[in-house]
Design a protein around this motif. Structure first.
Motif, PDB file in Angstrom:
ATOM      1  N   TRP A   8       0.851  -1.210   0.000  1.00 44.92           N
ATOM      2  CA  TRP A   8       0.000   0.000   0.000  1.00 44.92           C
ATOM      3  C   TRP A   8       0.879   1.249   0.000  1.00 44.92           C
ATOM      4  O   TRP A   8       0.648   2.181  -0.764  1.00 44.92           O
ATOM      5  CB  TRP A   8      -0.936  -0.022   1.211  1.00 44.92           C
ATOM      6  CG  TRP A   8      -1.313   1.335   1.723  1.00 44.92           C
ATOM      7  CD1 TRP A   8      -0.885   1.911   2.889  1.00 44.92           C
ATOM      8  CD2 TRP A   8      -2.165   2.310   1.101  1.00 44.92           C
ATOM      9  NE1 TRP A   8      -1.420   3.163   3.030  1.00 44.92           N
ATOM     10  CE2 TRP A   8      -2.206   3.448   1.946  1.00 44.92           C
ATOM     11  CE3 TRP A   8      -2.883   2.348  -0.083  1.00 44.92           C
ATOM     12  CZ2 TRP A   8      -2.943   4.584   1.651  1.00 44.92           C
ATOM     13  CZ3 TRP A   8      -3.616   3.499  -0.379  1.00 44.92           C
ATOM     14  CH2 TRP A   8      -3.649   4.580   0.473  1.00 44.92           C
ATOM     15  N   GLY A  15       2.000   2.055  -3.268  1.00 49.05           N
ATOM     16  CA  GLY A  15       0.954   2.284  -4.274  1.00 49.05           C
ATOM     17  C   GLY A  15       0.618   1.032  -5.075  1.00 49.05           C
ATOM     18  O   GLY A  15      -0.029   1.114  -6.111  1.00 49.05           O
ATOM     19  N   SER A  24      -4.597  -1.321  -3.137  1.00 49.61           N
ATOM     20  CA  SER A  24      -5.533  -0.247  -2.805  1.00 49.61           C
ATOM     21  C   SER A  24      -5.913  -0.304  -1.326  1.00 49.61           C
ATOM     22  O   SER A  24      -5.788  -1.342  -0.677  1.00 49.61           O
ATOM     23  CB  SER A  24      -6.796  -0.394  -3.641  1.00 49.61           C
ATOM     24  OG  SER A  24      -6.470  -0.399  -4.997  1.00 49.61           O
ATOM     25  N   LEU A  25      -6.437   0.830  -0.858  1.00 55.50           N
ATOM     26  CA  LEU A  25      -6.809   0.926   0.553  1.00 55.50           C
ATOM     27  C   LEU A  25      -7.878  -0.104   0.938  1.00 55.50           C
ATOM     28  O   LEU A  25      -7.849  -0.661   2.029  1.00 55.50           O
ATOM     29  CB  LEU A  25      -7.329   2.346   0.824  1.00 55.50           C
ATOM     30  CG  LEU A  25      -7.439   2.772   2.278  1.00 55.50           C
ATOM     31  CD1 LEU A  25      -6.112   2.668   2.999  1.00 55.50           C
ATOM     32  CD2 LEU A  25      -7.967   4.195   2.360  1.00 55.50           C
ATOM     33  N   SER A  26      -8.814  -0.352   0.036  1.00 55.29           N
ATOM     34  CA  SER A  26      -9.881  -1.307   0.365  1.00 55.29           C
ATOM     35  C   SER A  26      -9.301  -2.699   0.576  1.00 55.29           C
ATOM     36  O   SER A  26      -9.780  -3.464   1.418  1.00 55.29           O
ATOM     37  CB  SER A  26     -10.941  -1.343  -0.740  1.00 55.29           C
ATOM     38  OG  SER A  26     -10.394  -1.844  -1.935  1.00 55.29           O
ATOM     39  N   GLN A  27      -8.260  -3.045  -0.181  1.00 57.47           N
ATOM     40  CA  GLN A  27      -7.640  -4.362  -0.020  1.00 57.47           C
ATOM     41  C   GLN A  27      -6.918  -4.457   1.324  1.00 57.47           C
ATOM     42  O   GLN A  27      -6.938  -5.504   1.977  1.00 57.47           O
ATOM     43  CB  GLN A  27      -6.657  -4.627  -1.169  1.00 57.47           C
ATOM     44  CG  GLN A  27      -7.353  -4.772  -2.519  1.00 57.47           C
ATOM     45  CD  GLN A  27      -6.384  -4.684  -3.686  1.00 57.47           C
ATOM     46  OE1 GLN A  27      -5.716  -3.671  -3.868  1.00 57.47           O
ATOM     47  NE2 GLN A  27      -6.295  -5.739  -4.459  1.00 57.47           N
ATOM     48  N   TYR A  48      -7.701  -2.737   4.030  1.00 57.26           N
ATOM     49  CA  TYR A  48      -8.712  -2.766   5.089  1.00 57.26           C
ATOM     50  C   TYR A  48      -9.382  -4.137   5.187  1.00 57.26           C
ATOM     51  O   TYR A  48      -9.507  -4.702   6.277  1.00 57.26           O
ATOM     52  CB  TYR A  48      -9.763  -1.680   4.834  1.00 57.26           C
ATOM     53  CG  TYR A  48     -10.884  -1.745   5.840  1.00 57.26           C
ATOM     54  CD1 TYR A  48     -10.651  -1.436   7.176  1.00 57.26           C
ATOM     55  CD2 TYR A  48     -12.162  -2.156   5.464  1.00 57.26           C
ATOM     56  CE1 TYR A  48     -11.668  -1.525   8.108  1.00 57.26           C
ATOM     57  CE2 TYR A  48     -13.180  -2.243   6.392  1.00 57.26           C
ATOM     58  CZ  TYR A  48     -12.933  -1.930   7.709  1.00 57.26           C
ATOM     59  OH  TYR A  48     -13.936  -2.023   8.638  1.00 57.26           O
ATOM     60  N   MET A  49      -9.795  -4.688   4.043  1.00 59.20           N
ATOM     61  CA  MET A  49     -10.504  -5.969   4.078  1.00 59.20           C
ATOM     62  C   MET A  49      -9.565  -7.110   4.480  1.00 59.20           C
ATOM     63  O   MET A  49      -9.995  -8.056   5.145  1.00 59.20           O
ATOM     64  CB  MET A  49     -11.150  -6.253   2.716  1.00 59.20           C
ATOM     65  CG  MET A  49     -12.322  -5.346   2.384  1.00 59.20           C
ATOM     66  SD  MET A  49     -13.625  -5.308   3.640  1.00 59.20           S
ATOM     67  CE  MET A  49     -14.321  -6.957   3.492  1.00 59.20           C
ATOM     68  N   LEU A 105     -11.283   4.995   8.992  1.00 57.49           N
ATOM     69  CA  LEU A 105     -10.699   3.870   8.262  1.00 57.49           C
ATOM     70  C   LEU A 105      -9.212   3.665   8.582  1.00 57.49           C
ATOM     71  O   LEU A 105      -8.792   2.554   8.930  1.00 57.49           O
ATOM     72  CB  LEU A 105     -10.882   4.084   6.755  1.00 57.49           C
ATOM     73  CG  LEU A 105     -10.442   2.935   5.874  1.00 57.49           C
ATOM     74  CD1 LEU A 105     -11.264   1.698   6.143  1.00 57.49           C
ATOM     75  CD2 LEU A 105     -10.566   3.312   4.409  1.00 57.49           C
TER      76      LEU A 105
END
Lengths: 347, 215
Positions: free
Chosen positions: B57, B60, B63-66, B68-69, B106
C-alpha cells in the motif's frame, strides 16, 4: 507581452477539444476563500447562494483564472437527506454522524427532491446569480459527488468498504437511490446555468479500490450516471491515483479527469491524449508553504509536462484549495501561468 | 513445515487477502493451520502477510480497500484459531490511538487491527476533539499516542495537542498518519509530532524505534 485573445469559456472549450487555445486554462478551485473576501465566517458564507456568488465573482476578478466554482461543501448532499454538517473556522464543513447506521437504513432512504431541499436550493441560487454575472464568458463548474463515492459520507468509509465487498443486494439498492439523486442534482445545476459538472469519484481511484473492483462497480455506475447527465462532465479523483483506469474513465463518457500529484503528469498526458483531458495536479496541501519561486517552477513544469496540444487545464490535485493557502501563493501561480502558459509553449 | 512450504503458504495467503477472498483464506488456514502452533501461525503467516500488504500500500501497489478488508478477514481468522488470552503480548508503555476532529475512522481501524494482531495493547479513543483528547491522554498516563487525520486543518490542530501536553508536563511520543501527511513530507514536523507513518507496518517500526525495541 502576450495578449489574451480568448474568453475563459473559449479557452477551456478549445483545450477540451484537444486543441491549443491562447494559453493553458487555469482553474483555481477556491471554495472557502470567498468567505475571506467577504470578511465572513465559513459558516455564514455558506449560508446563502448570494454570498457564494459574490465571493466567486470577487475571486474571479482578483485572480483572473478561468472558472467560477459554486461548490459549497461535500456533505451538502448528505445534508439534503437530513444529515449533520459540522462547520469549522479553518476548513471545509465536514459530514457528521453517518445517516446510514445499519444496512436496513438503506431501504428507508427516500428520493430527495432537489427543488424542495433548502441546502441544494442555495447552491442553485448561487449558480443562477453567477450565470447572470458571468454569462457565457466564464464556465460555471457545478459539482456532484458520484453515487459510488457519496456513501463514504452516508455511512462511513470502513462500513462502506465492507458493504461493497460483502453485501451486494444492499450495495445495489444504495447505488440505485444515489444514481437517481445524482442525475437529478447534476441536471438541476446545468439547468441553473452550470457549463459542466465535476463528478467527484475518489472511491473509484486505484488508491482506494483495485481496477478489477472498479470495473464491477464504480465504472458501471459512472457510465450509467454520466450517460444521463445532460452536459459535459469531468471526473475528479480528489488526489487519488487513476493511471491504470484512464481508458476506462474515457469509456464512461466523461470529458476530463482530475489527477493526483502522486502520478507523473507527462505519462498521464501521453496515455490520455485525444481521449481524456487532464485537470491537475498542483499539490494543494504543500502549496500552503510554497515560495514564489517554488510556485513558478512547479507551474512551469506542469505546463511543460502536459500543456502541448491542449487537453490540459492547470489546477490543484484535490478539487479544492485549502483555506490555509495564502493569496500570495495564488498570485504566484497566476503570474506563472501568464509567464509560461501561452501557446506555442516553450520547450 | 520447511521454508519452501512457508513461502508457498505466505504467497497463497497474500493472494487470497488481496483478492478479498475470505473463503480462500479460510481454506488455507484449514489446510496449513494444523501444521503450526496457533501463535506461530499468527506470527509467521498472518502478521507477515499483513505487513507485506501494508508495505505494498505504501508503494501504491495495492488499494486501501484491499488493506482494510485483509485486516478484517485476518481479525476473524485470529479470533477463530486463538484460544482466549492466548495472544502473544508485547510489553510497552501505555499507548492509545485516536482520530482527531473528524469521523473518518478507516486509517485508524487499519492501524489498530495490525497493532492488536501483533500483540500490542492499545486503547482506542475513537474520534476526539483536542481538549477531550489531551485530558484523556493525561488521565490514562499515555506515553505513545497515534493520531490519524483526514483533513489538513485537523493535522494542523495536532500542534495544539502537542502544546497542551507539553504545558501540562506530560511526556508522550506522538506518531501521526493520514492523507495530509502523505502529500506534504514536512507537515508532521510542523505539528510537533515525533514521527509520521504511511502504513500500519511503518507505525510498528516507529514505535519500536522510538523505544529502541528490536522487532
Amino acid at each position: 507581452m502576450t495578449v489574451k485573445t480568448m474568453t475563459s469559456m473559449e479557452r477551456v472549450m478549445t483545450a477540451l477539444q484537444f486543441k491549443e487555445p491562447d494559453r493553458v486554462p487555469l482553474f483555481l478551485l477556491l471554495t472557502m476563500h470567498g468567505a475571506r473576501e467577504l470578511g465572513m465566517s465559513i459558516r455564514d458564507y455558506f449560508s446563502s447562494g448570494e454570498n457564494v456568488a459574490l465571493g466567486q465573482m470577487m475571486l474571479l476578478k482578483k485572480y483572473g483564472h478561468d472558472c467560477v466554482y459554486p461548490f459549497f461543501y461535500a456533505p451538502v448532499e448528505v445534508e439534503a437527506r437530513g444529515g449533520e454538517v459540522i462547520y469549522r473556522d479553518d476548513g471545509p464543513p465536514n459530514s457528521g454522524e453517518p445517516i446510514i447506521k445499519k444496512y436496513d437504513d438503506i431501504m428507508k432512504l427516500k428520493q430527495v427532491s432537489v427543488k424542495d431541499s433548502p441546502p441544494l436550493v442555495k447552491v442553485l441560487k448561487a449558480i443562477e446569480l453567477l450565470k447572470s454575472e458571468a454569462g457565457d464568458q466564464v464556465p460555471i463548474i457545478g459539482v456532484v459527488m458520484s453515487p459510488f463515492s457519496v456513501p463514504v459520507m452516508q455511512m462511513g468509509f470502513d462500513r462502506y468498504i465492507e458493504l461493497m465487498y460483502e453485501n451486494e443486494a444492499y450495495f445495489n439498492k444504495l447505488m440505485e437511490i444515489n444514481e437517481e439523486f445524482c442525475v437529478e442534482w447534476a441536471n438541476a445545476q446545468l439547468d441553473a446555468g452550470a457549463a459542466a459538472i465535476c463528478y467527484f469519484d475518489p472511491v473509484s481511484s486505484t488508491s482506494i479500490i483495485p481496477r478489477s473492483k472498479y470495473l464491477e462497480t464504480g465504472f458501471k455506475i459512472a457510465k450509467r450516471t454520466i450517460g444521463r447527465i445532460k452536459g459535459p462532465t469531468a471526473t475528479h479523483m480528489a488526489s487519488g491515483r487513476c493511471f491504470e483506469i484512464t481508458g476506462d474513465l474515457a469509456e464512461t463518457g466523461t470529458a476530463a479527469v482530475g489527477v493526483s500529484v502522486d502520478e507523473d503528469l507527462s505519462i498521464l498526458k501521453s496515455r490520455c491524449r485525444g481521449r481524456l483531458s487532464i485537470i491537475g495536479n498542483l499539490n494543494g496541501i504543500e502549496m500552503r508553504r510554497w515560495s514564489a519561486e517554488k510556485a513558478r517552477d512547479t507551474v512551469r513544469q506542469a505546463i511543460v509536462d502536459a500543456g502541448a496540444g491542449g487537453g490540459f487545464i492547470l489546477s490543484d490535485n484535490h478539487g479544492e484549495i485549502p483555506f490555509q493557502v495564502p493569496e500570495e501563493v495564488l498570485f504566484s501561480i497566476t503570474e506563472a501561468v501568464e509567464q509560461f502558459g501561452y501557446y506555442p509553449l516553450n520547450k | 513445515m520447511n521454508m519452501e512450504n512457508i513461502h508457498q503458504v505466505l504467497s497463497s495467503f497474500e493472494r487470497a487477502l488481496v483478492a478479498v477472498d475470505r473463503v480462500a483464506a479460510e481454506k488455507i488456514l484449514a489446510e496449513y493451520g494444523p501444521g503450526f502452533d496457533p501463535v506461530n501461525f499468527v506470527d509467521t503467516v498472518i502478521v507477515q502477510t499483513l505487513d507485506n500488504i501494508g508495505n505494498a500500500w505504501a508503494k501504491g501497489d495495492v488499494s486501501l480497500s484491499q488493506v482494510y478488508m485483509s485486516g478484517k478477514i485476518c481479525e476473524s481468522l485470529v479470533n477463530s484459531i486463538m484460544p482466549s488470552g492466548g495472544m502473544k503480548r508485547i510489553e510497552h508503555p501505555p499507548m492509545a490511538i485516536a482520530v482527531l476532529e473528524d469521523m473518518h475512522m478507516l486509517g485508524k481501524r487499519i492501524v489498530y487491527s495490525v497493532l492488536k494482531s501483533k500483540g500490542y495493547d492499545i486503547i482506542d479513543y475513537s474520534s476526539m476533539k483536542t481538549g477531550e483528547l489531551v485530558g484523556r491522554v493525561i488521565r490514562d498516563g499515555i506515553r505513545i499516542l497515534l493520531l490519524s487525520v483526514l483533513m489538513l486543518p485537523s493535522a494542523l490542530h495536532i500542534k495544539e495537542v502537542r502544546k497542551r501536553l507539553d504545558n501540562a508536563g506530560h511526556e508522550v511520543k506522538i506518531i501521526v498518519g493520514g492523507a495530509p501527511f502523505n502529500f506534504d513530507a514536512e507537515l508532521w514536523r510542523e505539528t510537533g509530532a515525533d514521527a509520521m507513518g504511511r502504513s500500519a507496518s511503518q507505525a510498528v517500526e516507529i514505535i519500536n524505534r522510538l523505544y529502541e525495541r528490536p522487532q
